[in-house]
Enzyme design. Structure first.
Site, PDB file in Angstrom:
ATOM      1  N   GLY A 122     -32.944  21.630  29.972  1.00 49.06           N
ATOM      2  CA  GLY A 122     -33.640  20.875  28.925  1.00 49.06           C
ATOM      3  C   GLY A 122     -33.540  21.527  27.563  1.00 49.06           C
ATOM      4  O   GLY A 122     -34.153  21.068  26.601  1.00 49.06           O
TER       5      GLY A 122
ATOM      6  N   VAL B  21     -39.871  17.585  29.569  1.00 48.20           N
ATOM      7  CA  VAL B  21     -39.090  18.073  28.426  1.00 48.20           C
ATOM      8  C   VAL B  21     -37.795  17.260  28.322  1.00 48.20           C
ATOM      9  O   VAL B  21     -37.527  16.398  29.163  1.00 48.20           O
ATOM     10  CB  VAL B  21     -38.746  19.576  28.591  1.00 48.20           C
ATOM     11  CG1 VAL B  21     -39.992  20.426  28.553  1.00 48.20           C
ATOM     12  CG2 VAL B  21     -37.957  19.830  29.882  1.00 48.20           C
ATOM     13  N   CYS B  22     -36.993  17.561  27.307  1.00 50.10           N
ATOM     14  CA  CYS B  22     -35.693  16.890  27.152  1.00 50.10           C
ATOM     15  C   CYS B  22     -34.845  17.145  28.397  1.00 50.10           C
ATOM     16  O   CYS B  22     -34.912  18.225  28.954  1.00 50.10           O
ATOM     17  CB  CYS B  22     -34.940  17.456  25.953  1.00 50.10           C
ATOM     18  SG  CYS B  22     -35.632  17.002  24.378  1.00 50.10           S
ATOM     19  N   PRO B  23     -34.044  16.235  28.803  1.00 52.90           N
ATOM     20  CA  PRO B  23     -33.804  14.916  28.208  1.00 52.90           C
ATOM     21  C   PRO B  23     -34.605  13.804  28.889  1.00 52.90           C
ATOM     22  O   PRO B  23     -34.362  12.632  28.649  1.00 52.90           O
ATOM     23  CB  PRO B  23     -32.313  14.716  28.506  1.00 52.90           C
ATOM     24  CG  PRO B  23     -32.124  15.376  29.848  1.00 52.90           C
ATOM     25  CD  PRO B  23     -33.091  16.523  29.892  1.00 52.90           C
ATOM     26  N   ASN B  48     -43.294  15.937  24.173  1.00 49.36           N
ATOM     27  CA  ASN B  48     -42.167  16.803  23.821  1.00 49.36           C
ATOM     28  C   ASN B  48     -41.655  16.334  22.457  1.00 49.36           C
ATOM     29  O   ASN B  48     -40.947  15.330  22.373  1.00 49.36           O
ATOM     30  CB  ASN B  48     -41.068  16.658  24.896  1.00 49.36           C
ATOM     31  CG  ASN B  48     -39.904  17.572  24.648  1.00 49.36           C
ATOM     32  OD1 ASN B  48     -40.088  18.759  24.433  1.00 49.36           O
ATOM     33  ND2 ASN B  48     -38.701  17.024  24.671  1.00 49.36           N
TER      34      ASN B  48
END
Lengths: 475, 84
Positions: A122, B21-23, B48
């Site tokens: 992430g 969190v990403c993505p 986020n």
């Protein structure tokens, strides 16, 4: 709610005050600490820029492949262009701290592994630092995973020695390194001394027959051919595949046709579409170049070539490499100091990890409290925390089991990729590309491939999860 | 904690990516927008910050409209209407 925001702003001031106090007190104690403080304040600037622009190298190609958003590619290329410009001035004036690294297919393979890891976790290595400053527990786990992986990987031999080609082993032994390094034992040692070091260092200036330090080499070779042209080409490709969609759709609706001139306007709109990211890229690029100038200036002032000499003068010679050096890049870097602090802890716990090239011959494992690069990383987290607190975006987040797993797996892959590629998205890509090192682009191409594979996997993973969650829901 | 999908009413959906969190937030948002009908709305909750930038850019690129943005502490809520 307002009281909470006010409290956060006070905390931001406390952090700034803490770093200022550290700089003042240590400088009052001994002039040499200004060297460490220089790293500290540049780290703080990096952290603020990264958080402000949500600047994460992982998101660059991941968001492009996953959701078609070119924002971060634009930000990174902007930062690279400005870092390249400032670097060229610094290099031409003889103040550069940059040294090109051996380039080869290994850079691309390392980038590929790193790229998959950064999508899984992430965030890239620098992104994880700034997200830790936002209170993100997942990012902390990623940092821990990268650190432990690198530190262990640097010293592992045993059965891994069986995976070393005989030619690497023989070549490593022929380098006549000090006996204490024991270069014939350890996979990474033999990879470095027996394979990577046999590759040439290639810069764009050199390819054109120019000297890196000359004005023509720095500007025409490394900046124009090595940074500006490939960066603009990459942005043009991104515009034509992803960036132009919305622009062309609106134009066709209003005007009915799109001319070449319109495409130039659209290209410029793509560059400015996320002002925060582009602005962060601009400041980040300038700061990175200036750091080289400042650190080299301090080296001249103190008559040193490496921070190991400063640590010795300060009476702290523990953890210096066999050559008396410690990791002291003179520019922004992330992963080596992460390996070092874990290496230092492991050494204190009884692991002899000073008989390898990474720690024992090059970087050392100095006390983290006196490690310039650690000062930079800690203040980077602090700088990101300051920005997040000022904008009321700071929030402690505990990782879920699912995200913790991705963080550890991703961090592991990034740790391996970093050691194979001699750096991460910053040290092996951003810094190298901005200084005209061909290997930087090879690492970058690998990262793009890795991001593509990571996104393919995540698309499958999320689709599978959604199918379960949406079962029975009528849409 | 897992991603939560909810149908609030006919043509109105909610997606809660808090803690992710990403993505993840941007991928789930994209996939959910692909599944709902044109003109339907999707309320996305996440914490986020960087996902907010990506979701905004993605909506702009696809022509979807963010009709409401709210921030409660560290939580961000986007109400998105899928382009007709």
């Amino acid at each position: 709610m307002e009281r909470d925001a006010k409290k956060k702003k006070i905390w931001a001031l406390v952090i700034i005050g803490f770093f200022a106090l550290v700089s003042i007190v240590t400088y009052a104690y001994n002039d040499y600490y200004i060297y460490l403080s220089a790293y500290l304040w540049f780290g703080l600037i990096y952290g603020m820029c990264l958080q402000y622009g949500r600047f994460c190298f992982a998101s660059a190609f991941r968001d492009l492949f996953a959701v078609g958003v070119p924002r971060m590619v634009v930000g990174i290329m902007t930062a690279t262009l400005f870092f390249g410009l400032v670097s060229s001035f610094v290099t031409a004036s003889g103040f550069s701290t940059f040294h090109a690294s051996p380039s080869g297919i290994h850079s691309m393979i390392a980038g590929l592994i790193f790229g998959i890891g950064m999508v899984f976790s992430g965030g890239c290595a620098s992104g994880s630092l700034y997200k830790a400053g936002e209170g993100n527990g997942v990012a902390l786990l990623v940092i821990l995973s990268i650190s432990v992986t690198q530190s262990s990987f640097a010293d592992l031999g045993g059965w891994l020695n069986y995976l070393v080609p005989a030619s690497w082993h023989a070549s490593a032994l022929s380098k006549n390194l000090p006996a204490v390094i024991n270069v014939g034992d350890g996979w990474l040692d033999q990879y470095l001394a027996g394979y990577v070091w046999n590759h040439p260092t290639v810069t764009f200036a050199k390819l054109l027959g120019l000297k890196n330090e000359s004005a023509s080499g720095a500007f025409a070779g490394n900046l124009l051919v090595g940074v500006i042209i490939p960066a603009l080409l990459m942005l043009a490709v991104v515009y034509f595949i992803w960036g132009k969609k919305a622009f062309v759709r609106d134009l066709l609706k209003n005007k009915g046709s799109v001319s070449l001139r319109d495409h130039f306007t659209g290209f410029w709109q793509m560059i400015l579409s996320s002002k925060r990211t582009s602005l962060a890229g601009l400041f980040l690029g300038i700061a990175c170049g200036l750091q080289m100038f400042v650190i080299e200036g301090l080296r001249i002032k103190f008559g040193i070539r490496n921070a190991g000499e400063i640590l010795t003068r300060l009476g702290s010679d523990f953890g210096l490499s066999v050559r008396g050096t410690v990791f002291d890049p003179g520019y922004w870097y992330v992963t080596t100091q992460e390996a070092q602090w874990v290496g230092w802890v492991m050494h204190k716990l009884g692991w002899n990890n000073m008989d390898n090239i990474f720690f024992g011959y090059v970087n050392g494992i100095p006390n983290p409290a006196l490690n310039p690069a650690d000062w930079m990383s800690l203040s980077l987290i602090g700088g990101a925390a300051i920005m997040a607190l000022m904008n009321n975006e700071f929030k402690f987040k505990k990782p879920t089991m699912e995200l913790a797993t991705w963080a550890i797996v991703g961090g592991f892959l990034m740790g391996i990729g970093s050691r194979l590629g001699l750096g991460c998205n910053v040290g092996a890509f951003f810094v190298r590309v901005s200084n005209g090192d061909v290997g930087g682009w090879l690492f970058g191409l690998g990262m793009i491939g890795g991001a593509f594979i990571g996104v393919k996997f995540f698309n499958w993973w999320t689709e599978r999860k959604m199918a379960k969650e949406l079962a029975g829901m009528e849409i | 904690m897992a991603v939560k999908f909810e149908k609030i009413s006919e043509g109105s959906y909610a997606l809660d990516c808090t803690g992710y969190v990403c993505p993840h937030p941007q991928i789930y948002t994209k996939k959910m927008l692909e599944k709902i009908k044109e003109g339907d709305t999707l309320e996305v909750t996440f914490d986020n910050p960087s996902s907010g930038e990506s979701i905004t850019a993605m909506c702009s690129s696809l022509g979807n409209e963010i009709i409401e943005r709210t921030q409660q502490g560290g939580k961000i809520i986007f109400k998105i209407r899928k382009a007709a």
